[in-house]
Enzyme design. Sequence first.
Site, PDB file in Angstrom:
ATOM      1  N   SER A   1      22.223  43.025   9.678  1.00 34.36           N
ATOM      2  CA  SER A   1      23.050  41.896  10.113  1.00 34.36           C
ATOM      3  C   SER A   1      22.630  40.629   9.390  1.00 34.36           C
ATOM      4  O   SER A   1      21.494  40.161   9.524  1.00 34.36           O
ATOM      5  CB  SER A   1      22.916  41.682  11.622  1.00 34.36           C
ATOM      6  OG  SER A   1      23.459  40.417  11.948  1.00 34.36           O
TER       7      SER A   1
ATOM      8  N   HIS B   1      26.554  43.934   7.971  1.00 28.74           N
ATOM      9  CA  HIS B   1      27.111  43.593   9.279  1.00 28.74           C
ATOM     10  C   HIS B   1      27.228  42.066   9.340  1.00 28.74           C
ATOM     11  O   HIS B   1      26.260  41.347   9.109  1.00 28.74           O
ATOM     12  CB  HIS B   1      26.194  44.121  10.390  1.00 28.74           C
ATOM     13  CG  HIS B   1      26.742  43.922  11.765  1.00 28.74           C
ATOM     14  ND1 HIS B   1      27.681  44.759  12.326  1.00 28.74           N
ATOM     15  CD2 HIS B   1      26.496  42.961  12.695  1.00 28.74           C
ATOM     16  CE1 HIS B   1      27.978  44.339  13.540  1.00 28.74           C
ATOM     17  NE2 HIS B   1      27.283  43.238  13.796  1.00 28.74           N
TER      18      HIS B   1
ATOM     19  N   ASP C   1      28.410  38.829  11.570  1.00 24.97           N
ATOM     20  CA  ASP C   1      28.651  38.385  12.949  1.00 24.97           C
ATOM     21  C   ASP C   1      29.358  37.041  12.989  1.00 24.97           C
ATOM     22  O   ASP C   1      28.784  36.019  12.617  1.00 24.97           O
ATOM     23  CB  ASP C   1      27.306  38.256  13.680  1.00 24.97           C
ATOM     24  CG  ASP C   1      26.691  39.604  13.975  1.00 24.97           C
ATOM     25  OD1 ASP C   1      27.363  40.437  14.611  1.00 24.97           O
ATOM     26  OD2 ASP C   1      25.532  39.837  13.570  1.00 24.97           O
TER      27      ASP C   1
ATOM     28  N   MET D   1      30.948  34.211  15.367  1.00 22.38           N
ATOM     29  CA  MET D   1      30.896  33.725  16.761  1.00 22.38           C
ATOM     30  C   MET D   1      31.623  32.393  16.867  1.00 22.38           C
ATOM     31  O   MET D   1      31.473  31.542  15.996  1.00 22.38           O
ATOM     32  CB  MET D   1      29.437  33.520  17.182  1.00 22.38           C
ATOM     33  CG  MET D   1      28.577  34.745  17.026  1.00 22.38           C
ATOM     34  SD  MET D   1      26.882  34.368  17.484  1.00 22.38           S
ATOM     35  CE  MET D   1      26.099  35.946  17.126  1.00 22.38           C
TER      36      MET D   1
ATOM     37  N   HIS E   1      32.079  41.786  12.711  1.00 23.48           N
ATOM     38  CA  HIS E   1      32.022  41.848  14.177  1.00 23.48           C
ATOM     39  C   HIS E   1      32.495  40.507  14.716  1.00 23.48           C
ATOM     40  O   HIS E   1      31.788  39.501  14.630  1.00 23.48           O
ATOM     41  CB  HIS E   1      30.559  42.145  14.573  1.00 23.48           C
ATOM     42  CG  HIS E   1      30.318  42.156  16.049  1.00 23.48           C
ATOM     43  ND1 HIS E   1      29.047  42.072  16.591  1.00 23.48           N
ATOM     44  CD2 HIS E   1      31.160  42.242  17.111  1.00 23.48           C
ATOM     45  CE1 HIS E   1      29.126  42.118  17.908  1.00 23.48           C
ATOM     46  NE2 HIS E   1      30.395  42.208  18.248  1.00 23.48           N
TER      47      HIS E   1
ATOM     48  N   MET F   1      33.126  38.051  17.456  1.00 24.15           N
ATOM     49  CA  MET F   1      32.803  37.651  18.835  1.00 24.15           C
ATOM     50  C   MET F   1      33.575  36.374  19.109  1.00 24.15           C
ATOM     51  O   MET F   1      33.014  35.282  19.235  1.00 24.15           O
ATOM     52  CB  MET F   1      31.286  37.455  18.973  1.00 24.15           C
ATOM     53  CG  MET F   1      30.532  38.776  18.985  1.00 24.15           C
ATOM     54  SD  MET F   1      28.779  38.592  18.608  1.00 24.15           S
ATOM     55  CE  MET F   1      28.872  38.656  16.831  1.00 24.15           C
TER      56      MET F   1
ATOM     57  N   MET G   1      27.320  47.203  22.403  1.00 23.87           N
ATOM     58  CA  MET G   1      26.370  46.086  22.398  1.00 23.87           C
ATOM     59  C   MET G   1      25.157  46.483  23.239  1.00 23.87           C
ATOM     60  O   MET G   1      25.287  46.790  24.431  1.00 23.87           O
ATOM     61  CB  MET G   1      27.011  44.817  22.975  1.00 23.87           C
ATOM     62  CG  MET G   1      28.145  44.243  22.135  1.00 23.87           C
ATOM     63  SD  MET G   1      27.775  44.022  20.380  1.00 23.87           S
ATOM     64  CE  MET G   1      26.339  42.941  20.456  1.00 23.87           C
TER      65      MET G   1
ATOM     66  N   ASP H   1      24.468  47.820  18.347  1.00 24.35           N
ATOM     67  CA  ASP H   1      24.243  46.464  17.861  1.00 24.35           C
ATOM     68  C   ASP H   1      23.396  45.657  18.848  1.00 24.35           C
ATOM     69  O   ASP H   1      23.856  45.334  19.946  1.00 24.35           O
ATOM     70  CB  ASP H   1      25.601  45.782  17.633  1.00 24.35           C
ATOM     71  CG  ASP H   1      25.471  44.449  16.924  1.00 24.35           C
ATOM     72  OD1 ASP H   1      24.360  44.107  16.481  1.00 24.35           O
ATOM     73  OD2 ASP H   1      26.501  43.751  16.824  1.00 24.35           O
TER      74      ASP H   1
HETATM   75  C1  DX5 Z   1      24.434  39.784  18.436  1.00 27.40           C
HETATM   76  C2  DX5 Z   1      24.980  40.249  17.115  1.00 27.40           C
HETATM   77  C3  DX5 Z   1      24.057  41.194  16.444  1.00 27.40           C
HETATM   78  C4  DX5 Z   1      22.752  40.570  16.027  1.00 27.40           C
HETATM   79  C5  DX5 Z   1      21.726  41.647  15.968  1.00 27.40           C
HETATM   80  O1  DX5 Z   1      25.373  39.003  19.068  1.00 27.40           O
HETATM   81  O2  DX5 Z   1      26.201  40.917  17.307  1.00 27.40           O
HETATM   82  O3  DX5 Z   1      24.685  41.816  15.333  1.00 27.40           O
HETATM   83  O4  DX5 Z   1      22.834  39.929  14.787  1.00 27.40           O
HETATM   84  O5  DX5 Z   1      20.490  41.059  15.749  1.00 27.40           O
HETATM   85  P1  DX5 Z   1      19.130  41.755  16.176  1.00 27.40           P
HETATM   86  O6  DX5 Z   1      19.042  43.029  15.382  1.00 27.40           O
HETATM   87  O7  DX5 Z   1      18.105  40.750  15.792  1.00 27.40           O
HETATM   88  O8  DX5 Z   1      19.207  42.013  17.655  1.00 27.40           O
HETATM   89 ZN    ZN Z   2      27.008  42.164  15.604  1.00 23.24          ZN
END
Ligand code: DX5
Ligand code: ZN
Length: 216
Positions: free
Chosen positions: A6, A31, A33, A35, A64, A66, A135, A173
Amino acid sequence: MILAPSLLASDFGNLQRDIEMINKSEADWFHIDVMDGRFVPNISFGFPVLKAIQAHAQKPMDVHLMILEPEKYIEEFASYGVETISVHAEACPHLHRTIQQITSLGCKAGVALNPHTPVSVLEYVIEMVDLVVLMSVNPGFGGQKFIEKTYDKVRDTKALIEKYNAKTKIEIDGGVSIANAKQLLDAGADVLVAGSFVFGAENPTQTIKEMKALVR
Ligand code: DX5
Ligand code: ZN
């Protein structure tokens, strides 16, 4: 197994360097993320950063989302050549339609489930879903503690996929490390996301190699 580091845990000041490290490593996907500060209590990055990632990434991008109302932005995400777009079931009142939207743009469709969301929400769409993102932390931040209940959820998801003879992959994840990776794979996971465990390591390339070696 597919390993997807990620980029949330990468050094944004040296993003190109970190992307090239992943390109040269044994990792499989990026990956990514996204947000929005509304669906989750944090803001990460948006299209300009995704564009910068696209310019250097030589492996499939696994986005991903969010975010609330992801259907408004899916077309633009697809335009960056990403392979998979995952939306949260909790953010999609018309999940069936949103899955169709992703697929119609030529991307693989993923559905992410928060820790409390039962796998049964996917009962009538599982055959359309390429990736279920379980998750294993509450989304919003990297570096959180893995929720142990996830192992049961992997098994339940696997059973649902088998019930419908679907081709869906299971991604885990949050809080993934070498300490729980093997057990997750044994339970039926196909894809492991790892943020802080990879980028926080002294030698990320070696850490990736060690994780990949778990299933050889
Ligand atoms: C959390 C994200 C994850 C995060 C994982 O909201 O969706 O992808 O980056 O990070 P680690 O591996 O540090 O938990
Ligand atoms: Zn993620």
